[in-house]
Design a protein around this motif. Structure first.
Motif, mmCIF file in Angstrom:
data_model
loop_
_atom_site.group_PDB
_atom_site.id
_atom_site.type_symbol
_atom_site.label_atom_id
_atom_site.label_comp_id
_atom_site.label_asym_id
_atom_site.label_seq_id
_atom_site.Cartn_x
_atom_site.Cartn_y
_atom_site.Cartn_z
ATOM 1 N N ALA A 1 0.830 -1.210 0.000
ATOM 2 C CA ALA A 1 0.000 0.000 0.000
ATOM 3 C C ALA A 1 0.863 1.257 0.000
ATOM 4 C CB ALA A 1 -0.923 -0.006 1.215
ATOM 5 N N PHE A 2 2.001 1.212 0.704
ATOM 6 C CA PHE A 2 2.894 2.369 0.737
ATOM 7 C C PHE A 2 3.438 2.685 -0.648
ATOM 8 C CE2 PHE A 2 7.269 4.034 1.220
ATOM 9 C CZ PHE A 2 6.972 5.239 1.840
ATOM 10 N N VAL A 3 3.926 1.672 -1.362
ATOM 11 C CA VAL A 3 4.474 1.956 -2.691
ATOM 12 C C VAL A 3 3.362 2.255 -3.696
ATOM 13 C CG1 VAL A 3 6.708 0.851 -2.437
ATOM 14 C CG2 VAL A 3 4.756 -0.539 -3.079
ATOM 15 N N GLU A 4 2.190 1.636 -3.541
ATOM 16 C CA GLU A 4 1.066 1.944 -4.429
ATOM 17 C C GLU A 4 0.643 3.397 -4.306
ATOM 18 O OE1 GLU A 4 -1.364 -2.304 -4.763
ATOM 19 O OE2 GLU A 4 -1.676 -0.998 -3.035
ATOM 20 N N ALA A 5 0.794 3.977 -3.125
ATOM 21 C CA ALA A 5 0.424 5.381 -2.937
ATOM 22 C C ALA A 5 1.228 6.298 -3.853
ATOM 23 C CB ALA A 5 0.631 5.781 -1.476
ATOM 24 N N HIS A 6 2.457 5.896 -4.186
ATOM 25 C CA HIS A 6 3.277 6.708 -5.089
ATOM 26 C C HIS A 6 2.776 6.647 -6.535
ATOM 27 C CE1 HIS A 6 5.855 6.126 -1.583
ATOM 28 N NE2 HIS A 6 6.620 7.108 -2.007
ATOM 29 N N LEU A 7 2.002 5.616 -6.853
ATOM 30 C CA LEU A 7 1.437 5.501 -8.198
ATOM 31 C C LEU A 7 0.139 6.284 -8.337
ATOM 32 C CD1 LEU A 7 1.959 1.660 -8.770
ATOM 33 C CD2 LEU A 7 3.336 3.537 -9.699
ATOM 34 N N ARG A 8 -0.561 6.484 -7.224
ATOM 35 C CA ARG A 8 -1.836 7.207 -7.250
ATOM 36 C C ARG A 8 -1.869 8.236 -6.127
ATOM 37 N NH1 ARG A 8 -2.818 1.912 -8.006
ATOM 38 N NH2 ARG A 8 -3.328 1.565 -5.809
ATOM 39 N N PRO A 9 -0.949 9.191 -6.152
ATOM 40 C CA PRO A 9 -0.857 10.139 -5.036
ATOM 41 C C PRO A 9 -2.115 10.970 -4.824
ATOM 42 C CG PRO A 9 0.530 10.821 -6.878
ATOM 43 C CD PRO A 9 0.070 9.442 -7.182
ATOM 44 N N ALA A 10 -2.835 11.286 -5.905
ATOM 45 C CA ALA A 10 -4.025 12.139 -5.777
ATOM 46 C C ALA A 10 -5.103 11.493 -4.923
ATOM 47 C CB ALA A 10 -4.584 12.474 -7.157
ATOM 48 N N ALA A 11 -5.035 10.172 -4.773
ATOM 49 C CA ALA A 11 -6.043 9.476 -3.975
ATOM 50 C C ALA A 11 -5.685 9.446 -2.496
ATOM 51 C CB ALA A 11 -6.207 8.045 -4.486
#
Length: 346
Positions: A247-257
């Motif tokens: 989830a931490f690294v996924e946040a970098h792919l969808r920062p606007a969320a």
């Protein structure tokens, strides 16, 4: 964070299972996602324990540094401080300075990007650490000693002119952020990064069997105690489940969320280049390598008995968090196999 949205894809599972075998450790977990669809595979040379491997917490070691870098970016965004702030000004406002003025010139950005001119570890670290080098070398070096060592240090190079990987520097950064905000690093990271991203299964201290995975030496048989990090919390204290790490690294792919959109954007921007032909690119927190389609971001970490790898690729929408309970020496099949999954994603 619960293991929801898992992906059922035969080819992906086969690639991850191959990587798990190649990593050659008592316990291995590879958590992978593409466009938000997740696949998590577990295995290992040891029999499975009473708690599923993917629900345990693993030590990130140096892969904790992207969490600290994101914290710095968020504090800068909020106006609490500036990346150009001299660390000494927050740690010891009355400091008279060093002979060449280099210590006073070290900024928060220098510390997180390994360009402060500091050694990997303080000079007086090794004597107390050597008797415990393969178990807990950091445990006997408390926070106040890290700060004292920094205030006594004499950087060999002018800050910002050379890159040299430094756990010492990132540890100093953590204490500087705490001093600047009158808040402990643990409270800062939890309140500014972990809680906003919903990382409820990420911790900063060991809790014991049933919660934490057990690490092993290079022989893959001898167990080692949980990491006790002393005064180097910001350089390596994070322990997390595969789902939270993903989830931490996924946040970098969808920062606007996320609530950290601006800070997540900031840590993707290149801030320095080094090496032959300046081929090695670094952001505030990540190693950034080129591929034919776009950049790949990653960070690896190792403790006395565990290894971790986290990374992502915006162009393919892929994210990866991998863990194993063995400290490899020499040739490292763990990092090689994890990196290959991002370089050539299934």
């Amino acid at each position: 964070m619960t293991p929801t949205g898992l992906r059922d894809d035969t080819e992906v599972r086969a690639r991850l299972d191959e990587a798990v075998r190649a990593m050659d450790a008592p316990d291995t977990v590879v958590a992978y996602s593409r466009d938000g669809r997740r696949t998590v595979r577990c295995g290992g040379t040891a029999p499975p324990g009473p708690v599923p491997r993917d629900l345990l917490r693993y030590e990130l070691g140096s892969a904790s540094k992207p969490y600290t870098g994101l914290l710095l970016a968020e504090l800068v965004r909020s106006g609490a401080l500036s990346g150009d702030d001299p660390a000494v000004a927050h740690l010891d406002p009355g400091h008279r300075g060093d002979e060449h003025g280099r210590l006073a010139a070290i900024t928060l950005t220098h510390l997180i990007t390994h360009t402060a001119g500091l050694p990997p570890l303080p000079r007086d670290f090794y004597r107390q650490a050597l008797p415990h080098w393969t178990t807990n070398p950091y445990a006997g070096y408390p926070p106040e000693r890290v700060v004292r060592a920094f205030l006594r240090s004499r950087p060999r190079h002018r800050p910002g002119t050379r890159w040299r990987y430094s756990n010492f520097g990132v540890a100093v950064l953590g204490h500087t952020l705490a001093a600047a905000t009158a808040t402990s690093w643990e409270e800062l990271l939890t309140g500014r990064v972990l809680r906003p991203l919903g990382l409820t299964d990420t911790a900063l201290r060991p809790e014991g069997p049933g919660t934490d995975a057990t690490g092993h030496k290079a022989d893959a048989a001898t167990s080692v105690p949980p990491l006790v990090i002393g005064g180097f919390q910001s350089a390596g204290a994070v322990r997390t489940t595969p789902y939270d790490a993903l989830a931490f690294v996924e946040a970098h792919l969808r920062p606007a969320a996320t609530p950290l959109a601006e800070a997540l954007g900031a840590v993707l921007r290149p801030v320095l280049r080094r090496g032959w032909g300046h081929r090695h690119v670094h952001t505030l927190t990540w190693f950034r390598h080129p591929t034919d389609e776009g950049p790949l971001y990653f960070h690896a970490g190792a403790t006395s008995g565990q290894q971790a790898f986290i990374g992502f690729r915006p162009d393919t929408g892929t994210a990866l968090a991998a863990f194993c309970t063995r400290r490899h020496r020499g040739g490292d099949p763990f990092v090689t196999a994890a990196y290959a999954l991002l370089q050539d994603p299934p």
